[in-house]
Design an enzyme around this catalytic site. Sequence first.
Site, PDB file in Angstrom:
ATOM      1  N   TYR A   1      -5.524   2.079   9.696  1.00  0.00           N
ATOM      2  CA  TYR A   1      -6.602   2.805  10.376  1.00  0.00           C
ATOM      3  C   TYR A   1      -7.419   3.677   9.421  1.00  0.00           C
ATOM      4  O   TYR A   1      -8.260   4.462   9.871  1.00  0.00           O
ATOM      5  CB  TYR A   1      -6.000   3.691  11.483  1.00  0.00           C
ATOM      6  CG  TYR A   1      -5.256   2.905  12.551  1.00  0.00           C
ATOM      7  CD1 TYR A   1      -5.913   2.408  13.674  1.00  0.00           C
ATOM      8  CD2 TYR A   1      -3.884   2.653  12.431  1.00  0.00           C
ATOM      9  CE1 TYR A   1      -5.229   1.685  14.641  1.00  0.00           C
ATOM     10  CE2 TYR A   1      -3.195   1.925  13.395  1.00  0.00           C
ATOM     11  CZ  TYR A   1      -3.873   1.454  14.487  1.00  0.00           C
ATOM     12  OH  TYR A   1      -3.204   0.730  15.453  1.00  0.00           O
ATOM     13  N   ASP A   2      -7.203   3.564   8.126  1.00  0.00           N
ATOM     14  CA  ASP A   2      -7.910   4.409   7.150  1.00  0.00           C
ATOM     15  C   ASP A   2      -9.433   4.427   7.338  1.00  0.00           C
ATOM     16  O   ASP A   2     -10.049   5.489   7.203  1.00  0.00           O
ATOM     17  CB  ASP A   2      -7.582   3.976   5.711  1.00  0.00           C
ATOM     18  CG  ASP A   2      -6.241   4.514   5.231  1.00  0.00           C
ATOM     19  OD1 ASP A   2      -5.684   5.407   5.892  1.00  0.00           O
ATOM     20  OD2 ASP A   2      -5.759   4.044   4.186  1.00  0.00           O
TER      21      ASP A   2
ATOM     22  N   LYS B   1      -6.616  10.583  -1.394  1.00  0.00           N
ATOM     23  CA  LYS B   1      -5.844  10.449  -0.137  1.00  0.00           C
ATOM     24  C   LYS B   1      -4.542  11.227  -0.241  1.00  0.00           C
ATOM     25  O   LYS B   1      -4.112  11.887   0.707  1.00  0.00           O
ATOM     26  CB  LYS B   1      -5.577   8.965   0.169  1.00  0.00           C
ATOM     27  CG  LYS B   1      -4.807   8.752   1.472  1.00  0.00           C
ATOM     28  CD  LYS B   1      -4.602   7.285   1.847  1.00  0.00           C
ATOM     29  CE  LYS B   1      -3.750   7.176   3.115  1.00  0.00           C
ATOM     30  NZ  LYS B   1      -3.422   5.793   3.505  1.00  0.00           N
TER      31      LYS B   1
ATOM     32  N   PHE C   1      -5.638   1.078   3.921  1.00  0.00           N
ATOM     33  CA  PHE C   1      -5.124   0.055   4.836  1.00  0.00           C
ATOM     34  C   PHE C   1      -5.078   0.638   6.241  1.00  0.00           C
ATOM     35  O   PHE C   1      -5.364   1.820   6.465  1.00  0.00           O
ATOM     36  CB  PHE C   1      -3.733  -0.418   4.384  1.00  0.00           C
ATOM     37  CG  PHE C   1      -2.635   0.603   4.563  1.00  0.00           C
ATOM     38  CD1 PHE C   1      -2.507   1.664   3.688  1.00  0.00           C
ATOM     39  CD2 PHE C   1      -1.736   0.500   5.610  1.00  0.00           C
ATOM     40  CE1 PHE C   1      -1.500   2.604   3.850  1.00  0.00           C
ATOM     41  CE2 PHE C   1      -0.718   1.436   5.787  1.00  0.00           C
ATOM     42  CZ  PHE C   1      -0.610   2.484   4.903  1.00  0.00           C
TER      43      PHE C   1
ATOM     44  N   HIS D   1       0.848  -1.210   0.000  1.00  0.00           N
ATOM     45  CA  HIS D   1       0.000   0.000   0.000  1.00  0.00           C
ATOM     46  C   HIS D   1       0.878   1.253   0.000  1.00  0.00           C
ATOM     47  O   HIS D   1       0.620   2.218  -0.716  1.00  0.00           O
ATOM     48  CB  HIS D   1      -0.904   0.039   1.236  1.00  0.00           C
ATOM     49  CG  HIS D   1      -1.918  -1.042   1.281  1.00  0.00           C
ATOM     50  ND1 HIS D   1      -3.085  -1.003   0.547  1.00  0.00           N
ATOM     51  CD2 HIS D   1      -1.952  -2.206   1.963  1.00  0.00           C
ATOM     52  CE1 HIS D   1      -3.790  -2.080   0.789  1.00  0.00           C
ATOM     53  NE2 HIS D   1      -3.126  -2.834   1.646  1.00  0.00           N
TER      54      HIS D   1
ATOM     55  N   ASP E   1       8.475   5.544   8.596  1.00  0.00           N
ATOM     56  CA  ASP E   1       7.709   4.933   9.669  1.00  0.00           C
ATOM     57  C   ASP E   1       6.589   5.909   9.994  1.00  0.00           C
ATOM     58  O   ASP E   1       6.798   7.127  10.023  1.00  0.00           O
ATOM     59  CB  ASP E   1       8.595   4.674  10.895  1.00  0.00           C
ATOM     60  CG  ASP E   1       7.982   3.611  11.802  1.00  0.00           C
ATOM     61  OD1 ASP E   1       7.182   2.787  11.311  1.00  0.00           O
ATOM     62  OD2 ASP E   1       8.304   3.592  13.001  1.00  0.00           O
TER      63      ASP E   1
HETATM   64  P1  IMP Z   1       4.448   1.318   9.886  1.00  0.00           P
HETATM   65  O1  IMP Z   1       5.071   0.843  11.153  1.00  0.00           O
HETATM   66  O2  IMP Z   1       4.974   2.611   9.404  1.00  0.00           O
HETATM   67  O3  IMP Z   1       4.418   0.274   8.815  1.00  0.00           O
HETATM   68  O4  IMP Z   1       2.921   1.627  10.153  1.00  0.00           O
HETATM   69  C1  IMP Z   1       2.360   1.423  11.399  1.00  0.00           C
HETATM   70  C2  IMP Z   1       0.904   1.159  11.269  1.00  0.00           C
HETATM   71  O5  IMP Z   1       0.263   2.408  11.154  1.00  0.00           O
HETATM   72  C3  IMP Z   1       0.460   0.344  10.077  1.00  0.00           C
HETATM   73  O6  IMP Z   1       0.443  -1.013  10.336  1.00  0.00           O
HETATM   74  C4  IMP Z   1      -0.927   0.840   9.877  1.00  0.00           C
HETATM   75  O7  IMP Z   1      -1.786   0.164  10.739  1.00  0.00           O
HETATM   76  C5  IMP Z   1      -0.824   2.276  10.327  1.00  0.00           C
HETATM   77  N1  IMP Z   1      -0.657   3.185   9.204  1.00  0.00           N
HETATM   78  C6  IMP Z   1       0.482   3.663   8.657  1.00  0.00           C
HETATM   79  N2  IMP Z   1       0.212   4.492   7.644  1.00  0.00           N
HETATM   80  C7  IMP Z   1      -1.134   4.525   7.541  1.00  0.00           C
HETATM   81  C8  IMP Z   1      -2.022   5.197   6.663  1.00  0.00           C
HETATM   82  O8  IMP Z   1      -1.651   5.932   5.736  1.00  0.00           O
HETATM   83  N3  IMP Z   1      -3.321   4.968   6.886  1.00  0.00           N
HETATM   84  C9  IMP Z   1      -3.803   4.161   7.869  1.00  0.00           C
HETATM   85  N4  IMP Z   1      -3.017   3.512   8.707  1.00  0.00           N
HETATM   86  C10 IMP Z   1      -1.684   3.696   8.542  1.00  0.00           C
END
Ligand code: IMP
Length: 204
Positions: free
Chosen positions: A159-160, A180, A157, A20, A77
């Site tokens: 929390y969208d 988005k 994906f 995503h 992140d």
């Molecule tokens: P990560 O550790 O950066 O991969 O992301 C942490 C978590 O935050 C992901 O598993 C998602 O649940 C959430 N997340 C990150 N970016 C988004 C976004 O753009 N929309 C919604 N949830 C997000």
Amino acid sequence: MDKIGSKGFMKLVFATNNQHKVEEIRKVVGNQFEIITLFEAGINIDIEEPHNTLHENASEKCAVIHRLTGLDVFSEDTGLEVEALNGEPGVKSARYAGEGRDFQANIDKLIHNLEGITNRKARFRTVISLLLGRQEYLFEGICNGQIIKEQKGLKGFGYDPVFVPDGSNKTFAEMSLDEKNVLSHRKKAVAQLLDFLSANAQNN
Ligand code: IMP
């Protein structure tokens, strides 16, 4: 590996396994640079995110992939920071409901923890780390919004489905990628990365 991609653009590895995120970022980058996924670079590892800050996690992902490829690399992140929960889930957003990284379980836990709370303010924060040679550069993007009580929409994906960004009445999960990308934290951080690369990359 060569630093110039097959299409003649500067080549950067994007250190993520999240398809995503790759799609969102490729849409923003367009043809300006060649973005190589870990899969395309032949790397099949799950990079840990063990730290307490987005910055440290992003830096670690870059360092690991740079060691493996020798290429310039960027990573990001992202955390969802909810005001009434003192910034949680924050850097732990992916594993809020446990190690399974289950999007639905994370949403359920968030909605449960916000039951009866009227302050629904939240923000997504993305930190990008760019490693050009040995030098690291950081970029940040923030999107403010609200957590709604029932999820809406099937796109996106994480929390969208429960996040409505300020300036819209739709959740991110009800928006196309282009919609988005007008408002999102990731887009804002990537825009800074691109500005920087456009101004500086030729000198490296
Ligand atoms: P990560 O550790 O950066 O991969 O992301 C942490 C978590 O935050 C992901 O598993 C998602 O649940 C959430 N997340 C990150 N970016 C988004 C976004 O753009 N929309 C919604 N949830 C997000």
